[in-house]
Motif scaffolding. Structure first.
Motif, short mmCIF file in Angstrom:
data_model
loop_
_atom_site.label_atom_id
_atom_site.label_comp_id
_atom_site.label_asym_id
_atom_site.label_seq_id
_atom_site.Cartn_x
_atom_site.Cartn_y
_atom_site.Cartn_z
N GLN A 92 0.82 -1.07 -0.14
CA GLN A 92 -0.03 0.11 -0.14
C GLN A 92 0.84 1.40 -0.09
O GLN A 92 0.68 2.23 -0.62
CB GLN A 92 -0.90 0.13 1.13
N VAL A 93 1.81 1.20 0.82
CA VAL A 93 2.85 2.33 0.68
C VAL A 93 3.31 2.66 -0.67
O VAL A 93 3.54 3.82 -1.27
CB VAL A 93 3.98 2.18 1.70
N SER A 94 3.96 1.30 -1.44
CA SER A 94 4.45 1.67 -2.72
C SER A 94 3.22 2.09 -3.66
O SER A 94 3.36 3.04 -4.44
CB SER A 94 4.89 0.03 -3.26
N ARG A 95 2.03 1.65 -3.31
CA ARG A 95 1.27 1.90 -4.09
C ARG A 95 0.78 3.47 -4.08
O ARG A 95 0.39 4.32 -5.18
CB ARG A 95 -0.24 1.27 -3.97
N PHE A 96 0.81 3.91 -2.97
CA PHE A 96 0.57 5.25 -2.62
C PHE A 96 1.68 6.34 -3.30
O PHE A 96 1.25 7.41 -3.65
CB PHE A 96 0.36 5.42 -1.15
N ALA A 97 2.83 5.75 -3.20
CA ALA A 97 3.93 6.64 -3.74
C ALA A 97 3.93 6.75 -5.32
O ALA A 97 3.93 7.55 -5.89
CB ALA A 97 5.26 6.13 -3.45
N ARG A 98 3.21 5.43 -5.90
CA ARG A 98 2.98 5.30 -7.39
C ARG A 98 1.81 6.18 -7.86
O ARG A 98 1.96 7.07 -8.81
CB ARG A 98 3.03 4.00 -7.78
#
Length: 401
Positions: A92-98
């Motif tokens: 979810q953190v990676s998706r948020f950054a993306r």
């Protein structure tokens, strides 16, 4: 004070020595307050693990083996919790950054629509001018944000890195406390003047009851807020907008952790959810506000009274003052521990006020009154082999004159 209810007698040379030692230790701890955080966490760890260790020891399992077994189970639970959450959280953190650029663009579109709606409202010129001035002030403050406001966060991070060694020795330090608690308790009791023992142990019992209720309550409340927020966000993702489900676990963890900061923590936890909801429109913002408000109201009026009782209940103004004062003294850890320390100090003051009155009640009755109990607990003949100052139900060891 004598244990039979009489008031304090003039201090003897031994009492003066005890008072001098207490002042000297307090001064040394104040000088070294910067490195105390690991040991405070170690004491909390001892308190959490003590009941399980004592239970195994009462089953005739050697204390060292019992401690190692509890350590193993505790580490297993932590590792399993990390295994269950770390993957989804990282995703979810990676998706948020993306997705951050797209989210910002969507937020900008929503703000443009809000601006157009605002311009279409038939507002009096004075009201419109006041709103425009307020919004312009907010924008200016945001653009001219002083970087020094981030200094406390930098200091906390730096302090954690510097004190990393202290955190690494917590398991070893806690092990020796768990192993030798009864011996340490007896040694402490022997160092007290005989006429002080009843009062000292009642004060320790008051502090332990307040802190114990706070520790157990925060664990239960944090988990409850996490589950309620997570379930509510998943429900909103189905009923309102899918954006809530995309980051539900991350937002729920933030809500559960910030539950450690009363009053202020839930407000901070709601901010990222509301900002995320703003990318989906006004309906989503209202839904997020309703969810976080309902969770906090249910917690404050239903869960807190049943879990923590009145032992750690303070007026909201006192809570906020204690939070700010604790943060200024000891940073984030000071803010977290400000509530139990303030509540314990309140009840200790009540106890000492009664014991210093012209007709003081016995120590046990004074302690019960200070804690808001109707009557004291029945007297105990003394601690068994497993009782000590770190346990949740402490009785003074037998007196040694």
């Amino acid at each position: 004070m004598s244990s039979d209810g009489r008031r304090l007698r003039p201090p003897t040379t031994r009492v003066a020595l005890v008072l001098f030692a207490a002042v000297a230790i307090s001064f040394v701890l104040y000088l070294g307050r910067g490195i105390l955080a690991p040991f405070v966490l170690g004491l909390l760890l001892v308190y959490l693990l003590s009941p399980a260790v004592d239970l195994l020891h009462r089953l005739r399992i050697p204390r060292v083996i019992a401690i190692l077994g509890v350590y193993t189970g505790f580490v297993f639970l932590i590792v399993e919790a990390i295994n269950l959450t770390i993957g989804p959280v990282v995703a979810q953190v990676s998706r948020f950054a993306r997705d951050l650029p797209a989210l910002v663009a969507r937020l900008d579109v929503q703000l443009q629509m809000l601006s157009e709606t605002y311009r279409g409202l038939a507002l009096p010129p004075q009201v419109r001018a006041a709103i425009d001035e307020w919004v312009a002030g907010l924008v200016e403050k945001g653009v001219n944000l002083d970087p020094t406001v981030l200094l406390p966060f930098v200091n906390v991070t730096a302090g954690f890195v510097v004190g990393l060694f202290g955190y690494l020795i917590i398991p070893v330090w806690s092990f020796y406390l768990l192993k030798d608690r009864k011996a340490l308790s007896s040694s402490f009791d022997r160092s007290l003047p005989p006429e002080w023992r009843a009062d000292v142990w009642e004060v320790i019992g008051i502090v332990q009851k307040v802190v114990g209720q706070w520790v157990r309550g925060q664990v239960v409340l944090g988990v409850t807020v996490f589950l309620a927020t997570f379930g509510g966000l998943l429900l909103l993702s189905e009923l309102v907008h899918p954006v809530f489900g995309q980051f539900a676990l991350l937002l729920a963890i933030i809500a559960g952790v910030l539950e450690l900061l009363p009053v202020i923590g839930p407000i901070i936890a709601a901010i990222p959810a509301i900002l995320l909801a703003a990318t989906a429109g006004g309906e989503a913002v209202i839904a997020a506000l309703v969810l976080y408000t309902v969770v906090q109201q249910v917690e404050n009026y239903l869960l807190v009274p049943k879990i923590q009782g009145d032992a750690v209940r303070l007026h909201p103004s006192a809570v906020m003052f204690a939070l700010i004062l604790g943060a200024s003294i000891a940073g984030l850890l000071g803010a977290i521990l400000a509530l139990p320390i303030t509540a314990a100090a309140r009840d200790v003051y009540r106890y000492l006020f009664r014991r210093l009155s012209p007709n003081p009640p016995p120590p046990a009755l004074a302690a019960a009154l200070a804690l808001g109990e109707e009557q004291p607990a029945p007297p105990s003949p003394g601690p068994g082999p497993d009782q000590s100052i770190a346990g949740p139900a402490v009785e003074p060891p037998a007196a040694h004159d």
